[in-house]
Design a protein around this motif. Structure first.
Motif, PDB file in Angstrom:
ATOM      1  N   VAL A 173       0.603  -0.957  -0.233  1.00 29.26           N
ATOM      2  CA  VAL A 173       0.203   0.117  -0.046  1.00 29.26           C
ATOM      3  C   VAL A 173       1.015   1.145  -0.077  1.00 29.26           C
ATOM      4  O   VAL A 173       0.361   2.450  -0.387  1.00 29.26           O
ATOM      5  CB  VAL A 173      -1.344   0.416   1.363  1.00 29.26           C
ATOM      6  CG1 VAL A 173      -1.878   1.630   1.186  1.00 29.26           C
ATOM      7  CG2 VAL A 173      -1.500  -1.590   1.180  1.00 29.26           C
ATOM      8  N   THR A 174       2.053   1.359   1.024  1.00 29.92           N
ATOM      9  CA  THR A 174       3.105   2.671   0.926  1.00 29.92           C
ATOM     10  C   THR A 174       3.389   2.318  -0.200  1.00 29.92           C
ATOM     11  O   THR A 174       4.259   3.689  -0.881  1.00 29.92           O
ATOM     12  CB  THR A 174       3.806   2.150   2.127  1.00 29.92           C
ATOM     13  OG1 THR A 174       4.608   0.735   1.584  1.00 29.92           O
ATOM     14  CG2 THR A 174       3.085   1.811   3.132  1.00 29.92           C
TER      15      THR A 174
ATOM     16  N   TYR B 190       1.843   2.546  -3.767  1.00 30.08           N
ATOM     17  CA  TYR B 190       0.991   3.650  -4.165  1.00 30.08           C
ATOM     18  C   TYR B 190       0.924   4.893  -3.610  1.00 30.08           C
ATOM     19  O   TYR B 190       0.592   5.134  -2.635  1.00 30.08           O
ATOM     20  CB  TYR B 190       0.014   2.959  -4.323  1.00 30.08           C
ATOM     21  CG  TYR B 190      -1.337   3.152  -5.271  1.00 30.08           C
ATOM     22  CD1 TYR B 190      -0.679   3.205  -6.599  1.00 30.08           C
ATOM     23  CD2 TYR B 190      -1.983   3.926  -4.133  1.00 30.08           C
ATOM     24  CE1 TYR B 190      -2.210   4.327  -7.549  1.00 30.08           C
ATOM     25  CE2 TYR B 190      -3.093   4.448  -5.503  1.00 30.08           C
ATOM     26  CZ  TYR B 190      -3.384   4.741  -6.962  1.00 30.08           C
ATOM     27  OH  TYR B 190      -4.059   4.904  -7.397  1.00 30.08           O
TER      28      TYR B 190
ATOM     29  N   ASP C  58      -7.595   3.423  -5.310  1.00 32.71           N
ATOM     30  CA  ASP C  58      -7.291   4.561  -4.310  1.00 32.71           C
ATOM     31  C   ASP C  58      -8.558   4.020  -3.154  1.00 32.71           C
ATOM     32  O   ASP C  58      -8.312   4.206  -2.377  1.00 32.71           O
ATOM     33  CB  ASP C  58      -8.429   5.692  -5.199  1.00 32.71           C
ATOM     34  CG  ASP C  58      -7.105   6.895  -5.551  1.00 32.71           C
ATOM     35  OD1 ASP C  58      -5.482   6.523  -5.508  1.00 32.71           O
ATOM     36  OD2 ASP C  58      -7.560   7.278  -6.866  1.00 32.71           O
TER      37      ASP C  58
ATOM     38  N   LYS D 254      -6.581   1.940  -0.461  1.00 30.80           N
ATOM     39  CA  LYS D 254      -5.845   2.687  -0.068  1.00 30.80           C
ATOM     40  C   LYS D 254      -6.744   4.006   0.765  1.00 30.80           C
ATOM     41  O   LYS D 254      -6.376   3.403   2.042  1.00 30.80           O
ATOM     42  CB  LYS D 254      -4.828   3.617  -0.688  1.00 30.80           C
ATOM     43  CG  LYS D 254      -3.733   4.435  -0.110  1.00 30.80           C
ATOM     44  CD  LYS D 254      -2.805   5.008  -0.775  1.00 30.80           C
ATOM     45  CE  LYS D 254      -1.595   5.709  -0.706  1.00 30.80           C
ATOM     46  NZ  LYS D 254      -1.017   4.949   0.044  1.00 30.80           N
ATOM     47  N   ARG D 255      -7.999   3.437   0.427  1.00 27.99           N
ATOM     48  CA  ARG D 255      -8.426   4.558   2.194  1.00 27.99           C
ATOM     49  C   ARG D 255      -8.842   3.841   2.885  1.00 27.99           C
ATOM     50  O   ARG D 255      -8.780   4.400   3.869  1.00 27.99           O
ATOM     51  CB  ARG D 255     -10.132   4.961   1.178  1.00 27.99           C
ATOM     52  CG  ARG D 255     -10.297   6.201   0.120  1.00 27.99           C
ATOM     53  CD  ARG D 255     -10.733   6.685  -0.428  1.00 27.99           C
ATOM     54  NE  ARG D 255     -12.304   6.061  -1.336  1.00 27.99           N
ATOM     55  CZ  ARG D 255     -11.675   5.977  -2.257  1.00 27.99           C
ATOM     56  NH1 ARG D 255     -11.162   6.895  -2.544  1.00 27.99           N
ATOM     57  NH2 ARG D 255     -12.514   5.448  -2.827  1.00 27.99           N
TER      58      ARG D 255
ATOM     59  N   ARG E 280      -6.548   0.853   4.528  1.00 30.45           N
ATOM     60  CA  ARG E 280      -5.648   0.217   4.781  1.00 30.45           C
ATOM     61  C   ARG E 280      -4.532   1.302   5.279  1.00 30.45           C
ATOM     62  O   ARG E 280      -4.160   2.497   4.413  1.00 30.45           O
ATOM     63  CB  ARG E 280      -5.177  -0.588   3.986  1.00 30.45           C
ATOM     64  CG  ARG E 280      -6.450  -1.926   3.881  1.00 30.45           C
ATOM     65  CD  ARG E 280      -4.953  -3.122   3.052  1.00 30.45           C
ATOM     66  NE  ARG E 280      -6.221  -3.483   2.379  1.00 30.45           N
ATOM     67  CZ  ARG E 280      -5.981  -4.501   1.335  1.00 30.45           C
ATOM     68  NH1 ARG E 280      -5.294  -4.825   1.064  1.00 30.45           N
ATOM     69  NH2 ARG E 280      -7.366  -5.302   0.887  1.00 30.45           N
TER      70      ARG E 280
ATOM     71  N   MET F 193      -1.316  -4.928  -0.744  1.00 31.10           N
ATOM     72  CA  MET F 193      -2.309  -3.814  -1.910  1.00 31.10           C
ATOM     73  C   MET F 193      -2.991  -5.001  -1.914  1.00 31.10           C
ATOM     74  O   MET F 193      -4.754  -4.761  -1.497  1.00 31.10           O
ATOM     75  CB  MET F 193      -1.946  -3.464  -2.529  1.00 31.10           C
ATOM     76  CG  MET F 193      -3.178  -2.803  -3.268  1.00 31.10           C
ATOM     77  SD  MET F 193      -3.805  -1.406  -2.647  1.00 31.10           S
ATOM     78  CE  MET F 193      -2.953   0.269  -3.107  1.00 31.10           C
TER      79      MET F 193
END
Length: 266
Positions: free
Chosen positions: A107-108, A110, A152, A155-156, A158, A163
């Motif tokens: 996740v980090t 992106y 997106d 990511k919201r 986590r 990912m």
């Protein structure tokens, strides 16, 4: 060597897993040689896995079309596997291998704070990292609208971690502790068959389809190499640097080629 399976319609399907068998025997052969070098007094000199006369399948990976990608993604979402729908699009758009998509993409990576308009693509096979721009450097337009919308949303929810994770329970990673992606592969095959697609397709077919689309879009070797993360001098002259502009230019060409063929996504 030969496996019999039953498809969704109850038909018996026979397939060969020669590549799997060859890999297993080659692994055993290497393990024996390593053990022999370290313990020559304990391990017999004659390696039973040597000179087995292994026959290569020489089977090219089937290439998926864009229509097949969209059909797979729709069926995956319908069957409750949106993670696999997103993963297939990552393989197509960013030309990523499955071990990178499921085992490395965090996740980090992106849109981090220091690079809010880019994504860091890691290539486990070459141990390289490549930054992909997510917006056109010239006019600011979105380069991957469908994929970015899905990422997106993930990511919201986590802060960190992989990912692409499983869609049920505690959402564990698709790879097991040993890195095996067998369950992912079996689930992908179930979706492919349920969608009525060609049975020879696999998850890797979507990545190969992305490469084919890149070629059809008249991308240069440099642009394709920049997106695929290849470093070999067999493809490009040595020391040619990859730039964000090369990747952005290639992405625009691919989208233009797709919309000309009638695959409008906006």
């Amino acid at each position: 060597l030969t496996v019999k399976e039953t498809d969704a319609e109850g038909n018996t399907v026979e397939r060969e897993r020669r590549t799997t068998i060859n890999h297993a025997m080659k692994t055993c052969r290497r393990a024996w040689n390593v053990a022999l070098r370290r313990n020559p007094s304990k391990v017999p000199t004659l390696n039973p896995f040597a000179q087995m006369g292994l026959i290569s399948s020489n089977r090219a990976t089937p290439t998926a079309s864009y229509d097949e990608l969209e059909t797979f993604r729709a069926k995956a979402r319908g069957m409750g596997y949106p993670s696999l729908a997103t993963a297939a699009l990552i393989g197509w758009d960013w030309l990523q291998r499955e071990e990178a998509i499921f085992g490395t993409f965090d996740v980090t990576h992106y849109r981090p704070k220091e690079w809010p308009n880019a994504v860091c693509i890691c290539h486990p096979k070459t141990a390289e990292e490549t930054w992909f721009p997510l917006f056109d450097p010239d006019d600011g337009s979105v380069l991957y609208p469908e994929l970015m919308k899905e990422l997106d949303a993930i990511k919201r929810e986590r802060i960190g971690g992989l990912m692409i994770r499983r869609d049920w329970g505690d959402q564990r990673p698709w790879p097991t502790d040993k890195g095996d992606l067998g369950q992912m592969s079996r689930t992908v095959k179930e979706i492919i068959r349920a969608a009525g697609l060609r049975d020879e397709l696999s998850f890797t077919s979507f990545r190969h389809g992305g490469f084919t689309e890149a070629g059809d879009a008249d991308m240069t070797d440099r642009e394709i190499t920049a997106q695929g993360g290849h470093t070999t001098g067999k493809v490009l002259p040595k020391y040619v640097k990859r730039t964000l502009r090369q990747v952005a230019s290639g992405a625009k060409k691919r989208r233009a080629s797709r919309t000309k063929a009638g695959h409008l996504s906006e």
